[in-house]
Scaffold this motif. Structure first.
Motif, PDB file in Angstrom:
ATOM      1  N   ASP A  14       0.813  -1.217   0.000  1.00 49.17           N
ATOM      2  CA  ASP A  14       0.000   0.000   0.000  1.00 49.17           C
ATOM      3  C   ASP A  14       0.846   1.266   0.000  1.00 49.17           C
ATOM      4  OD1 ASP A  14      -2.539  -1.355   0.072  1.00 49.17           O
ATOM      5  OD2 ASP A  14      -2.132  -1.830   2.158  1.00 49.17           O
ATOM      6  N   ASN A  15       1.892   1.277  -0.809  1.00 45.81           N
ATOM      7  CA  ASN A  15       2.686   2.474  -1.027  1.00 45.81           C
ATOM      8  C   ASN A  15       2.523   2.926  -2.475  1.00 45.81           C
ATOM      9  OD1 ASN A  15       4.360   3.342   1.439  1.00 45.81           O
ATOM     10  ND2 ASN A  15       4.668   1.124   1.439  1.00 45.81           N
ATOM     11  N   LEU A  16       3.420   3.768  -2.946  1.00 46.34           N
ATOM     12  CA  LEU A  16       3.332   4.308  -4.308  1.00 46.34           C
ATOM     13  C   LEU A  16       4.538   3.881  -5.140  1.00 46.34           C
ATOM     14  CD1 LEU A  16       2.174   7.937  -3.370  1.00 46.34           C
ATOM     15  CD2 LEU A  16       0.745   6.016  -4.067  1.00 46.34           C
ATOM     16  N   LEU A  17       5.038   2.692  -4.884  1.00 48.22           N
ATOM     17  CA  LEU A  17       6.195   2.191  -5.629  1.00 48.22           C
ATOM     18  C   LEU A  17       5.822   1.933  -7.084  1.00 48.22           C
ATOM     19  CD1 LEU A  17       7.607  -0.374  -3.032  1.00 48.22           C
ATOM     20  CD2 LEU A  17       8.249   2.017  -3.338  1.00 48.22           C
ATOM     21  N   ALA A  18       6.687   2.370  -7.996  1.00 46.00           N
ATOM     22  CA  ALA A  18       6.442   2.155  -9.422  1.00 46.00           C
ATOM     23  C   ALA A  18       7.100   0.886  -9.930  1.00 46.00           C
ATOM     24  CB  ALA A  18       6.943   3.353 -10.228  1.00 46.00           C
ATOM     25  N   ARG A  19       8.005   0.323  -9.158  1.00 43.90           N
ATOM     26  CA  ARG A  19       8.669  -0.912  -9.545  1.00 43.90           C
ATOM     27  C   ARG A  19       9.149  -1.625  -8.284  1.00 43.90           C
ATOM     28  NH1 ARG A  19      14.227  -1.261 -12.107  1.00 43.90           N
ATOM     29  NH2 ARG A  19      14.055  -3.137 -10.839  1.00 43.90           N
TER      30      ARG A  19
END
Length: 666
Positions: A215-220
């Protein structure tokens, strides 16, 4: 009656409204008293005072308890910790202050607790922690700070710490110098809004076994995973911007036992990806928009043959193609994936013939040609094997492109796989969308000097109960050409958590229902083309969810007269309810008259509330104020939560937190 009580329950010196038993354990549960009880036995070792309504602590609250080792003060109303309040408890090892109203932790909050091993401060309102707050806790093993309001974290110099939970705070970034915890085994940083996880941050945590970055905003996938060779449990769930998993990012995780890649944006998994984890026991891949085409066919055989379990299998479904949409992935047959038909060749020898299958390479999915020359032939004189030829069908892709499964593109579109092994369709005139599934009305383009992109119409929002909003996408789809997909983003304007939630939807979807929203809250919803970042040309609208007691209302749009519909429709609903009640009363009067005409009413005759379906419900209801009152039921009623130290699993002070419902892809 005294003989019926457990041994030691009437121990000498036990305070009123408490229960004391040997060995030295005191339960003061649900007392509803604003102060700590007085007269506790001096030899008390375990003291449970959760859900007491305690509003304050004083410096002498725990004087005279030199043997205390466990103190549970969870689910109270404590706003702050006085200086040296725990100084008399030199032997304390477990301290639970979760679910209170603490606002800060000072450098004097935990003086004297050098033997403390577990400190639970979760579910408070903590906004600041003094840099020296934990300096004296040289033996601390577990520190829980989740569900607070922290925006920054001071450097933690805790050499013995094994578990650290910072989840669901407002910490947008973690500095590399934050962690001086070389023996840490479990790190949970879920829901912080992290956009990256630097290698420097984790490079000193070589002893890490569990990592939760959900539930974070990691793109990869974080590249730092390559350094965590001892990792056994990994959760990447809920990072909706991750659309691909690269095997090289996981190649060092040979000891991984549990993997959660649910709620990402995965359309597929690399071939035999899960086979690279020999010790894997469980995997979760639910709520991903899987393309159930040939490249994913290996997954079904892995599920059936692997010793690892597929968790949440009922939420692991296909998203495409249309014939598989919504079906459980593990229930598909090999033929359902539309793989190319295999060909067989035989040799003309006296021995038994054996078929030879044309196989596809794992990375690209195309069939490699047989190495041969025009004049070459087998030494035994058998004819040269016939090379594989694709069956006749839609127009073939250009030379050099990869082979796609049949029936991938709709409406006679030409399919190919790009360099990233993703499906692409070249659509004929009159069709658009990611798979040529949307019919586009052909219109003559305006002159080059005046040509402008079509302006989409307004989107309409309909209420579906108090926690769901239905988004009408039809007007937006009709205003776009060559639309590969739709990006739907929404966030809560009313609550403290304003992190956006982004969903990927097919361009053929006329409407979508956003679920699990907060009732009576304002939401901002935006619709844009899939694959592009948020843009000022995205179509956005604000909508208010209903109170849980309201019924479905009229559509909400961006028009100025939207408030009028929200006022008139509830009034009409009230009138309809009144008419229904009058009709029910009339039916009841006629029924009573028929009953009196047929028989004399007795003691068991129906009363005025005994309409069909009403009496049965009343008989099953528990009378108010009766029945045993336990800590679990009281905690469920108040909505408070608590965790007791892991050393005492037999005592549970509240029900477990239910998993929040997530919006479905279908």
């Amino acid at each position: 009656m005294l003989l019926l009580l457990p041994a030691g329950i009437l121990a000498q010196g036990c305070p009123a409204e408490c229960q004391c038993s040997q060995p030295q354990t005191v339960f003061c549960i649900s007392r509803r008293s604003p102060a700590v009880p007085q007269g506790l036995p001096r030899d008390t070792a375990n003291l449970y005072m959760f859900e007491n309504g305690i509003r304050s602590l004083s410096r002498d609250s725990f004087a005279g308890l030199p043997a205390l080792q466990l103190l549970d003060l969870s689910q109270n109303l404590i706003p702050g910790l006085p200086r040296d309040v725990f100084q008399p408890l030199a032997g304390l090892r477990n301290l639970d202050l979760s679910s209170n109203q603490l606002h800060e932790v000072t450098n004097e909050s935990f003086h004297g607790l050098r033997l403390l091993e577990r400190l639970y401060l979760d579910r408070n309102r903590i906004q600041a922690i003094h840099p020296a707050a934990f300096d004296s806790l040289e033996n601390l093993l577990e520190l829980k700070l989740q569900d607070n309001r922290l925006q920054a974290l001071p450097p933690l110099g805790l050499p013995t710490l094994l578990l650290l939970d910072l989840s669901r705070n407002r910490i947008g970034a973690l500095e590399p110098a934050t962690f001086h915890v070389h023996n840490l085994e479990s790190l949970k940083v879920a829901g912080l809004g992290l956009r990256s996880l630097g290698e420097e941050l984790l490079q000193s945590l070589r002893n890490l076994h569990e990592l939760d970055v959900s539930d974070n905003l990691l793109a990869r996938v974080p590249g730092a995973l390559k350094q965590l060779r001892g990792l056994t449990k990994l959760s990447l769930a809920g990072n909706g911007q991750i659309s691909q998993l690269h095997p090289e990012d996981f190649q060092e995780l040979r000891d991984l036992q549990e993997l959660d890649v649910s709620r990402l944006n995965l359309r597929g998994l690399p071939r035999d990806f899960l086979g690279s984890f020999p010790r894997l026991r469980a995997v979760t891949a639910a709520e991903n928009p899987f393309n159930c085409v040939c490249q994913l066919s290996w997954f079904v055989s892995w599920v059936s043959s692997s010793k690892a379990s597929l968790r949440r299998s009922d939420e692991t479904r296909c998203h495409f193609p249309p014939k598989n949409a919504g079906r459980l992935l593990q229930h598909l047959e090999y033929a359902d994936f539309g793989c190319p038909a295999t060909t067989t060749t035989t040799t003309t020898t006296s021995k038994a013939t054996s078929p030879k299958l044309a196989t596809a390479t794992p990375s690209t999915g195309h069939v490699p040609p047989e190495p041969s020359t025009p004049d070459a032939s087998p030494e035994d004189g058998s004819p040269t094997p016939t090379p594989f030829t694709a069956p006749e069908g839609p127009p073939s892709p250009p030379e050099g492109t990869h082979l796609c499964p049949p029936r991938t593109c709709l409406n006679e579109g030409v399919c190919q796989l790009d360099a990233s092994n993703h499906v692409e369709c070249a659509c004929p005139q009159g069709f658009g969308g990611l798979y040529c599934e949307t019919q586009v009305q052909a219109t003559a383009p305006p002159p080059a000097a005046t040509q402008a992109p079509a302006q989409p119409k307004q989107i309409a929002i309909k209420h579906v109960g108090g926690t769901s909003l239905k988004v009408d996408l039809q007007n937006y789809i009709q205003s776009k050409t060559q639309l590969k997909g739709i990006r739907l983003t929404y966030w809560n304007l009313s609550g403290p958590d304003k992190r956006p939630v982004t969903l990927s939807l097919p361009a053929s979807l006329p409407e979508y229902t956003v679920r699990a929203l907060k009732p009576n809250s304002s939401y901002h919803l935006c619709v844009g083309p899939l694959g592009d970042q948020a843009h000022e040309q995205d179509l956005c609208v604000e909508a208010q969810t209903l109170h849980l007691t309201h019924q479905q209302h009229a559509p909400v749009t961006q028009r100025k007269d939207a408030n009028l519909a929200l006022v008139v429709v509830p009034a009409m609903a009230s009138v309809l309810l009144l008419v229904a009640a009058m009709a029910a009363g009339s039916y009841y009067v006629r029924r009573k008259r028929r009953q009196k005409a047929q028989s004399v009413s007795g003691a068991g005759s129906s009363g005025p509330l005994e309409l069909e379906g009403v009496k049965a419900g009343l008989e099953k209801a528990e009378p108010a104020g009766h029945g045993p009152k336990t800590a679990a039921t009281t905690a469920a009623a108040t909505g408070l939560e608590c965790e007791v130290p892991l050393m005492q699993p037999q005592y549970t002070s509240a029900a477990p937190t239910p998993r929040a419902a997530r919006p479905s892809y279908f």
